[in-house]
Design a protein around this motif. Structure first.
Motif, PDB file in Angstrom:
ATOM      1  N   ALA A   3       0.824  -1.202   0.000  1.00  0.00           N
ATOM      2  CA  ALA A   3       0.000   0.000   0.000  1.00  0.00           C
ATOM      3  C   ALA A   3       0.863   1.258   0.000  1.00  0.00           C
ATOM      4  O   ALA A   3       0.625   2.194  -0.779  1.00  0.00           O
ATOM      5  N   GLU A   4       1.870   1.282   0.863  1.00  0.00           N
ATOM      6  CA  GLU A   4       2.757   2.445   0.935  1.00  0.00           C
ATOM      7  C   GLU A   4       3.479   2.661  -0.400  1.00  0.00           C
ATOM      8  O   GLU A   4       3.590   3.784  -0.899  1.00  0.00           O
ATOM      9  N   GLY A   5       3.956   1.578  -0.991  1.00  0.00           N
ATOM     10  CA  GLY A   5       4.636   1.681  -2.280  1.00  0.00           C
ATOM     11  C   GLY A   5       3.724   2.172  -3.382  1.00  0.00           C
ATOM     12  O   GLY A   5       4.132   2.958  -4.245  1.00  0.00           O
ATOM     13  N   LEU A   6       2.475   1.719  -3.372  1.00  0.00           N
ATOM     14  CA  LEU A   6       1.524   2.202  -4.372  1.00  0.00           C
ATOM     15  C   LEU A   6       1.265   3.696  -4.211  1.00  0.00           C
ATOM     16  O   LEU A   6       1.174   4.430  -5.201  1.00  0.00           O
ATOM     17  N   LEU A   7       1.150   4.144  -2.972  1.00  0.00           N
ATOM     18  CA  LEU A   7       0.935   5.575  -2.739  1.00  0.00           C
ATOM     19  C   LEU A   7       2.076   6.402  -3.321  1.00  0.00           C
ATOM     20  O   LEU A   7       1.862   7.506  -3.827  1.00  0.00           O
ATOM     21  N   ARG A   8       3.266   5.866  -3.288  1.00  0.00           N
ATOM     22  CA  ARG A   8       4.438   6.605  -3.781  1.00  0.00           C
ATOM     23  C   ARG A   8       4.647   6.480  -5.288  1.00  0.00           C
ATOM     24  O   ARG A   8       5.201   7.389  -5.901  1.00  0.00           O
ATOM     25  N   HIS A   9       4.227   5.356  -5.895  1.00  0.00           N
ATOM     26  CA  HIS A   9       4.640   5.082  -7.273  1.00  0.00           C
ATOM     27  C   HIS A   9       3.525   4.926  -8.296  1.00  0.00           C
ATOM     28  O   HIS A   9       3.796   4.914  -9.496  1.00  0.00           O
ATOM     29  N   ALA A  10       2.293   4.770  -7.863  1.00  0.00           N
ATOM     30  CA  ALA A  10       1.208   4.551  -8.820  1.00  0.00           C
ATOM     31  C   ALA A  10       0.998   5.794  -9.691  1.00  0.00           C
ATOM     32  O   ALA A  10       1.134   6.919  -9.219  1.00  0.00           O
ATOM     33  N   PRO A  11       0.651   5.579 -10.956  1.00  0.00           N
ATOM     34  CA  PRO A  11       0.448   6.702 -11.873  1.00  0.00           C
ATOM     35  C   PRO A  11      -0.955   7.322 -11.768  1.00  0.00           C
ATOM     36  O   PRO A  11      -1.334   8.122 -12.619  1.00  0.00           O
ATOM     37  N   CYS A  12      -1.700   6.946 -10.736  1.00  0.00           N
ATOM     38  CA  CYS A  12      -3.089   7.373 -10.599  1.00  0.00           C
ATOM     39  C   CYS A  12      -3.429   7.408  -9.106  1.00  0.00           C
ATOM     40  O   CYS A  12      -2.628   6.984  -8.272  1.00  0.00           O
ATOM     41  N   PRO A  13      -4.625   7.888  -8.759  1.00  0.00           N
ATOM     42  CA  PRO A  13      -5.014   7.871  -7.350  1.00  0.00           C
ATOM     43  C   PRO A  13      -5.024   6.451  -6.791  1.00  0.00           C
ATOM     44  O   PRO A  13      -5.259   5.482  -7.516  1.00  0.00           O
ATOM     45  N   VAL A  14      -4.768   6.342  -5.489  1.00  0.00           N
ATOM     46  CA  VAL A  14      -4.725   5.047  -4.811  1.00  0.00           C
ATOM     47  C   VAL A  14      -5.736   5.066  -3.668  1.00  0.00           C
ATOM     48  O   VAL A  14      -5.762   6.000  -2.865  1.00  0.00           O
ATOM     49  N   LEU A  15      -6.562   4.023  -3.636  1.00  0.00           N
ATOM     50  CA  LEU A  15      -7.513   3.847  -2.550  1.00  0.00           C
ATOM     51  C   LEU A  15      -6.976   2.741  -1.656  1.00  0.00           C
ATOM     52  O   LEU A  15      -6.799   1.608  -2.104  1.00  0.00           O
ATOM     53  N   VAL A  16      -6.665   3.089  -0.405  1.00  0.00           N
ATOM     54  CA  VAL A  16      -6.174   2.103   0.556  1.00  0.00           C
ATOM     55  C   VAL A  16      -7.285   1.880   1.578  1.00  0.00           C
ATOM     56  O   VAL A  16      -7.733   2.819   2.234  1.00  0.00           O
ATOM     57  N   VAL A  17      -7.725   0.624   1.669  1.00  0.00           N
ATOM     58  CA  VAL A  17      -8.793   0.277   2.601  1.00  0.00           C
ATOM     59  C   VAL A  17      -8.174  -0.542   3.718  1.00  0.00           C
ATOM     60  O   VAL A  17      -7.638  -1.620   3.490  1.00  0.00           O
ATOM     61  N   ARG A  18      -8.228   0.009   4.913  1.00  0.00           N
ATOM     62  CA  ARG A  18      -7.639  -0.655   6.076  1.00  0.00           C
ATOM     63  C   ARG A  18      -8.528  -1.798   6.521  1.00  0.00           C
ATOM     64  O   ARG A  18      -9.753  -1.671   6.613  1.00  0.00           O
ATOM     65  N   HIS A  19      -7.918  -2.924   6.791  1.00  0.00           N
ATOM     66  CA  HIS A  19      -8.650  -4.077   7.318  1.00  0.00           C
ATOM     67  C   HIS A  19      -8.923  -3.855   8.790  1.00  0.00           C
ATOM     68  O   HIS A  19      -8.031  -3.482   9.550  1.00  0.00           O
ATOM     69  N   VAL A  20     -10.156  -4.045   9.179  1.00  0.00           N
ATOM     70  CA  VAL A  20     -10.527  -3.914  10.582  1.00  0.00           C
ATOM     71  C   VAL A  20     -10.786  -5.316  11.115  1.00  0.00           C
ATOM     72  O   VAL A  20     -11.711  -5.991  10.680  1.00  0.00           O
ATOM     73  N   ALA A  21      -9.916  -5.746  12.009  1.00  0.00           N
ATOM     74  CA  ALA A  21     -10.073  -7.090  12.590  1.00  0.00           C
ATOM     75  C   ALA A  21     -11.289  -7.115  13.511  1.00  0.00           C
ATOM     76  O   ALA A  21     -11.562  -6.147  14.213  1.00  0.00           O
ATOM     77  N   PRO A  22     -12.018  -8.240  13.498  1.00  0.00           N
ATOM     78  CA  PRO A  22     -13.154  -8.335  14.412  1.00  0.00           C
ATOM     79  C   PRO A  22     -12.706  -8.246  15.859  1.00  0.00           C
ATOM     80  O   PRO A  22     -11.660  -8.781  16.223  1.00  0.00           O
ATOM     81  N   GLU A  23     -13.485  -7.564  16.653  1.00  0.00           N
ATOM     82  CA  GLU A  23     -13.153  -7.432  18.080  1.00  0.00           C
ATOM     83  C   GLU A  23     -13.468  -8.733  18.783  1.00  0.00           C
ATOM     84  O   GLU A  23     -14.453  -9.402  18.504  1.00  0.00           O
ATOM     85  N   SER A  24     -12.600  -9.104  19.751  1.00  0.00           N
ATOM     86  CA  SER A  24     -12.847 -10.353  20.485  1.00  0.00           C
ATOM     87  C   SER A  24     -13.459 -10.102  21.826  1.00  0.00           C
ATOM     88  O   SER A  24     -13.593  -9.111  22.341  1.00  0.00           O
TER      89      SER A  24
END
Length: 162
Positions: free
Chosen positions: A141-162
């Protein structure tokens, strides 16, 4: 904004699945290209390890099993990409799935695909790895933010709460 599809990185993980779902919800009318990056040739590396590690001259190896394994890995990657595309379609995003052989890194491969298709955006689910993991192995994700030739959508995974 480029008129190409949204490139959606997909590996079948919960983070990738959430990324796919959120991308379809946000950008649904635009076509998607669900991309599974697979490591081509890994089976051949495994087939030659014993002779390399023992400093023996290359022997005559039957590489047919490695070729069959490599083909199987590609087939599995393509099936995963098609399943991801089917999920996107079920959520209202017209999509197709492709399996793309890894170049140097997953990031480099996704950047190349985004350039080739004139991607409107690249979407990726962010795994919740620790900082040490990201420093040692890098973060796609970090690398895409730096190198992609277009906008980048990063969706954070939210782990289920225990």
């Amino acid at each position: 904004m480029p008129s190409g599809p949204v490139v959606i990185a997909f590996d079948g993980s919960p983070a990738a699945l959430r990324g796919l779902r959120e991308t379809a919800a946000l950008l649904g009318p635009r076509p998607g290209l669900v991309v599974v990056v697979w490591e081509a040739g890994a089976a051949y590396d495994l087939a030659t390890i014993p002779s390399r590690s023992l400093d023996l001259p290359p022997g005559r190896l039957d590489l047919r099993p490695a070729a069959e394994l490599d083909q199987g890995l590609y087939t599995d990657a393509l099936e995963l990409a098609r399943r991801g595309a089917a999920i996107a379609v079920s959520l209202g995003m017209p999509a197709e799935g492709v399996a793309v052989a890894d170049e140097k890194t997953v990031r480099d491969t996704l950047v190349r695909v985004a350039r080739e298709v004139g991607a409107a955006a690249v979407a990726v689910g962010k795994h919740d790895h620790g900082a040490l993991h990201d420093v040692l192995l890098g973060s796609t994700a970090e690398g895409l933010l730096r190198h992609a030739p277009c906008p980048v959508l990063v969706v954070r995974h939210v782990a289920p709460e225990s």
